[in-house]
Design an enzyme around this catalytic site. Structure first.
Site, PDB file in Angstrom:
ATOM      1  N   GLY A 150       3.013  -0.978   4.207  1.00 31.50           N
ATOM      2  CA  GLY A 150       3.057   0.429   3.811  1.00 31.50           C
ATOM      3  C   GLY A 150       4.489   0.880   3.581  1.00 31.50           C
ATOM      4  N   GLY A 151       5.053   1.561   4.560  1.00 23.91           N
ATOM      5  CA  GLY A 151       6.389   2.177   4.437  1.00 23.91           C
ATOM      6  C   GLY A 151       7.455   1.270   3.832  1.00 23.91           C
ATOM      7  N   GLY A 201       2.472   2.672  10.563  1.00 25.84           N
ATOM      8  CA  GLY A 201       3.423   3.765  10.355  1.00 25.84           C
ATOM      9  C   GLY A 201       4.165   4.198  11.612  1.00 25.84           C
ATOM     10  CG  ASN A 244      -1.729   1.230   1.377  1.00 26.61           C
ATOM     11  OD1 ASN A 244      -1.833   2.014   0.434  1.00 26.61           O
ATOM     12  ND2 ASN A 244      -2.323   1.429   2.541  1.00 26.61           N
ATOM     13  CD1 TRP A 245       3.931   1.191  -2.468  1.00 26.23           C
ATOM     14  CD2 TRP A 245       3.861   2.051  -4.533  1.00 26.23           C
ATOM     15  NE1 TRP A 245       4.793   0.478  -3.245  1.00 26.23           N
ATOM     16  CE2 TRP A 245       4.769   0.987  -4.520  1.00 26.23           C
ATOM     17  CE3 TRP A 245       3.640   2.738  -5.726  1.00 26.23           C
ATOM     18  CZ2 TRP A 245       5.480   0.591  -5.649  1.00 26.23           C
ATOM     19  CZ3 TRP A 245       4.339   2.349  -6.860  1.00 26.23           C
ATOM     20  CH2 TRP A 245       5.248   1.293  -6.819  1.00 26.23           C
ATOM     21  CG  HIS A 251      -5.880   2.107   4.972  1.00 28.22           C
ATOM     22  ND1 HIS A 251      -5.426   3.117   5.792  1.00 28.22           N
ATOM     23  CD2 HIS A 251      -4.864   1.213   4.887  1.00 28.22           C
ATOM     24  CE1 HIS A 251      -4.187   2.845   6.170  1.00 28.22           C
ATOM     25  NE2 HIS A 251      -3.822   1.688   5.642  1.00 28.22           N
ATOM     26  CB  SER A 292       5.191  -1.335  12.126  1.00 31.91           C
ATOM     27  OG  SER A 292       4.815   0.008  12.350  1.00 31.91           O
TER      28      SER A 292
HETATM   29  P1  PGA Z   1       2.894   0.613   7.513  1.00 30.96           P
HETATM   30  O1  PGA Z   1       1.425   0.801   6.872  1.00 30.96           O
HETATM   31  O2  PGA Z   1       3.448  -0.683   6.985  1.00 30.96           O
HETATM   32  O3  PGA Z   1       3.676   1.821   7.034  1.00 30.96           O
HETATM   33  O4  PGA Z   1       2.715   0.586   8.991  1.00 30.96           O
HETATM   34  C1  PGA Z   1       0.562  -0.287   6.695  1.00 30.96           C
HETATM   35  C2  PGA Z   1      -0.758   0.151   6.106  1.00 30.96           C
HETATM   36  O5  PGA Z   1      -1.243   1.255   6.402  1.00 30.96           O
HETATM   37  O6  PGA Z   1      -1.359  -0.599   5.317  1.00 30.96           O
END
Ligand code: PGA
Length: 248
Positions: A231-232, A174, A10-11, A96, A210
């Protein structure tokens, strides 16, 4: 044969069209042999068409991060499920926590979006997850069950197979603070029970929040976790490829 693990990126609001193309050229080369998992990349809307073209004849599927809950009309700035499907996108994320928080999406809106996405033959990654306060009050299961019942209300039984649930504790997104794997596995197990009890349905459950190369294999090897929503750590081709290989 066991089900393929799902590894999704998920960018969010990151990467231009040219950065997307550069990433995918590099990444598809890196993961060429990773045919034991389903890889899905969710770039911003503006890059979807180029991403689809870049990933033709590869094992990478493309998804949209959102779609509107109506088919068409006077909704300035919005994109419908039909438009997304028309360019051969396969997936869409619904519910989300960032959409719920910053764009005021209620369970009811999420439910409408899921209906629209499924009607247009998109597969849905349906996100659920609790805040820290809910967790500290010991109300995680109750909260998640509510999100699932409301989010999947009146979805025709034959369409439920196109839903994958992503369990994403809000406080872990995040923040660098992933949940411990046993707790995540426990919630994933609960989600499966909830789907079976309320809808007679079976679905894959992903963990998100995370995830990084160093913790990916712990999650992926947990009994009830069928994949990851990243995400990140998915913004860098090397680190996302490491996560894909952790699922082998
Ligand atoms: P993250 O985000 O890996 O940066 O914690 C995950 C997401 O929101 O799908």
């Amino acid at each position: 044969m066991p089900m393929k693990k799902i590894i999704a990126a998920n960018w969010k609001m990151n990467k231009t069209v040219s950065e997307t193309k550069d990433f995918l050229r590099d990444f598809k080369d890196k993961i060429r042999n990773a045919d034991n998992c389903e890889i899905i990349v969710f770039p911003p809307f503006i890059s979807l068409l180029d991403a689809v073209r870049e990933c033709e004849n590869t094992n990478i599927k493309i998804g949209a991060q959102n779609c509107h809950c109506e088919s068409s009309g006077a909704f300035t700035g919005e994109v419908s499920a039909e438009m997304v499907r028309d360019i051969a996108v396969d997936y869409v994320i619904c519910g989300h926590s960032e959409r719920r928080k910053y764009f005021f999406e209620t369970d009811e809106i999420v439910n409408k979006k899921i209906h629209k996405a499924l009607e247009n033959n998109l597969k849905v990654i349906f996100c659920v997850g609790e805040s820290l306060e809910i967790r500290e009050n010991g109300k995680v299961n109750e909260w998640i069950e509510g999100q699932i019942k409301n989010g999947l209300k009146d979805i025709p039984k034959e369409n439920l197979k196109n839903i994958t649930v992503a369990y994403e504790p809000i406080w872990a997104i995040g923040t660098g603070k992933a949940i411990n794997t046993e707790s995540a596995d426990g919630v994933a197990e609960f989600i499966k029970k909830c789907l079976a009890d309320n809808f007679g349905a079976k679905a894959a459950v992903l963990y998100g929040g995370s995830v990084k190369p160093s913790n990916a294999s712990d999650f992926i090897n947990s009994e009830n976790i069928d994949g990851l929503l990243v995400g990140g750590a998915s913004l860098d081709a090397e680190s996302f490829a490491e996560i894909v290989f952790a699922a082998r």
